[in-house]
Scaffold this active site. Structure first.
Site, mmCIF file in Angstrom:
data_model
loop_
_atom_site.group_PDB
_atom_site.id
_atom_site.type_symbol
_atom_site.label_atom_id
_atom_site.label_comp_id
_atom_site.label_asym_id
_atom_site.label_seq_id
_atom_site.Cartn_x
_atom_site.Cartn_y
_atom_site.Cartn_z
ATOM 1 N N LYS A 105 21.805 2.680 20.610
ATOM 2 C CA LYS A 105 23.039 1.785 20.381
ATOM 3 C C LYS A 105 24.021 2.067 20.762
ATOM 4 C CE LYS A 105 24.069 -0.436 16.240
ATOM 5 N NZ LYS A 105 23.528 -1.531 15.477
ATOM 6 N N GLY A 203 33.207 -6.145 2.644
ATOM 7 C CA GLY A 203 32.879 -6.763 3.446
ATOM 8 C C GLY A 203 32.778 -7.834 3.777
ATOM 9 N N GLY A 205 32.299 -9.914 6.747
ATOM 10 C CA GLY A 205 32.129 -10.199 7.747
ATOM 11 C C GLY A 205 31.106 -11.777 7.792
ATOM 12 N N VAL A 207 27.506 -11.160 8.474
ATOM 13 C CA VAL A 207 26.911 -10.760 7.377
ATOM 14 C C VAL A 207 27.523 -10.692 6.041
ATOM 15 C CG1 VAL A 207 25.032 -9.219 6.259
ATOM 16 C CG2 VAL A 207 25.394 -9.266 8.706
ATOM 17 N N TYR A 209 29.499 -12.727 4.453
ATOM 18 C CA TYR A 209 29.790 -14.262 3.996
ATOM 19 C C TYR A 209 29.446 -14.788 3.675
ATOM 20 C CZ TYR A 209 33.153 -17.799 3.652
ATOM 21 O OH TYR A 209 34.353 -18.963 3.057
#
Ligand code: NAD
Length: 383
Positions: A105, A203, A205, A207, A209
């Site tokens: 990452k 959230g 964002g 994903v 939405y």
């Protein structure tokens, strides 16, 4: 306080470039989140505003792969801890999903809204190119498909692009989470219907939405929160969603809580107030501590381990490496196995009276052990 020694340098500024890449594995070993990472690189370019940490956790199953997160962490140590926890999660995610990659990452210390300049991304692309062969990356919080395309023009080890890649992974992640939610509902209620089921989504964002859209299309009632007011307004308009304050969403009167923002939110402090019977969302590292899953089990809250349910995006980008190239149908067929894996974990958890994340971790360990043993046998050659 972490002390960085600039001794092991992969790359010094040269040919007009101002980028330095340093191996900080030894220094990072001081942190509790270190957990035997193989290698940690720090890329710095003060002129172009880059401070990037690339954490490579475990490559027993294959080269490291993980998204690039751009987030304005308050300290280098906080950013490094985030990178370590996320790359560790990627090892687990790849192992459970059965894809031949290891965990890695990147965390870039910057505010994606203000600091994400072409200069910063160019410096980061130089860092990526220098790590070719050991690390592949793609989108995460703060890094869009357009940014991934920009990086791909400058470095080969970028996935999830529209430049011959598989494109935006978020809708595929959302599909995996959607199927995982239905698997959790079926396990708890004997029916996977979403009609009238109340889902609290934290959230909205990429994903979150996309997930809301699917849930609403199947009759769910949505309760939503986001720090970005415009996203909340969009969800109210598009899905007739009920909006609550960001500090109220975890305790919302819901059947399902779907964390789709950042990690560490399911904590010993938050768990007593959770009303949902299921936690199933896309966010990485949802549990503040691994042990907190015991508290969830005591409260009969069914937890879909994050790295199992949110593996859709990873499965999709790794399909780019198939010998015949990326095939969306093949990738989606693999994503449709996520609910089967979850079902297996739920059943084993019930039978053994152990938290779902303990069962998932056990599957990971079995797979990593098998890969390491195979590797060892190959190294020793025929006897
Ligand atoms: P995103 O940046 O598009 O969305 C995150 C959203 O969360 C934003 O709208 C942001 O405003 C909101 N947010 C941040 N802090 C919040 C808070 N305290 N309360 C409420 N809302 C808050 O990111 P994304 O790509 O949708 O990813 C969401 C989560 O899923 C992340 O944890 C990410 O690591 C994880 N994930 C994403 C993918 C993928 O394919 N994108 C894959 C696996 C896991």
């Amino acid at each position: 306080m972490l002390h960085l020694r600039e001794s092991r340098t992969l790359r010094q500024p040269s040919d007009g470039s101002t980028l330095t890449i340093t191996d900080i594995t030894g220094e990072a070993a001081e942190l509790p989140a270190f957990d035997q990472h193989e290698r940690i690189w720090c890329g710095r370019d003060d002129e172009r505003g880059l401070t990037a940490i690339v954490a490579i956790h475990d490559t027993s199953l294959g080269p490291a792969l993980g998204g690039t997160r751009i987030w304005p962490h308050q300290s280098f140590e906080a950013a490094l801890t985030d990178a370590l926890r996320l790359s560790h999660g990627m090892t687990y995610k790849a192992a459970v999903a059965g894809v031949p990659f290891g965990g890695g990452k990147t965390v870039i210390m910057a505010d994606a809204k203000k600091d994400k300049t072409p200069a910063l991304l160019s410096a980061y692309a130089e860092m990526l190119a220098a790590l070719e062969g050991q690390f592949f990356t793609g989108e995460d919080v703060g890094l869009t498909v357009a940014d991934a395309d920009f990086l791909r023009d400058r470095a080969p080890n970028v996935t999830g692009t529209t430049k011959g890649g598989s494109g935006n992974p978020s809708p595929v992640t959302a599909e995996g989470v959607f199927l995982g939610i239905k698997a959790a509902l079926f396990h708890q209620r004997g029916s996977a219907t979403l009609q009238g089921v109340r889902v609290a989504v934290q959230g909205l964002g990429s994903v979150g939405y996309s997930l809301c859209k699917k849930l609403r299309a199947h009759g769910a009632h949505l309760i939503v929160a986001d720090i970005d007011e415009s996203r909340v307004a969009n969800a109210r308009e598009a899905f007739d969603a009920e909006a609550v304050a960001v500090d109220k969403i975890l305790a919302a009167e819901a059947d399902i809580l779907s964390p789709c923002a950042l990690g560490g939110i399911i904590s010993a402090e938050a768990i007593p107030s959770i009303k949902a019977g299921i936690i199933a969302g896309s966010a990485n590292n949802q549990l503040a501590r691994h042990e907190d899953a015991h508290l969830l089990m005591q409260r009969h809250i069914l937890y879909a381990p994050d790295y199992v349910i949110n593996a859709g995006g990873l499965i999709n980008v790794t399909a780019e490496f198939a010998p015949g190239g990326y095939d969306r149908d093949i990738a989606m067929a693999k994503v449709r196995k996520i609910p089967e894996t979850l079902k297996d974990i739920f059943v084993r958890s019930d039978r053994q009276r152990r938290p779902t994340n303990d069962i998932a971790a056990e599957i990971v360990m079995e797979r990593l052990r098998a890969a390491r043993e195979k590797d060892e046998r190959t190294r020793q050659g025929p006897r």
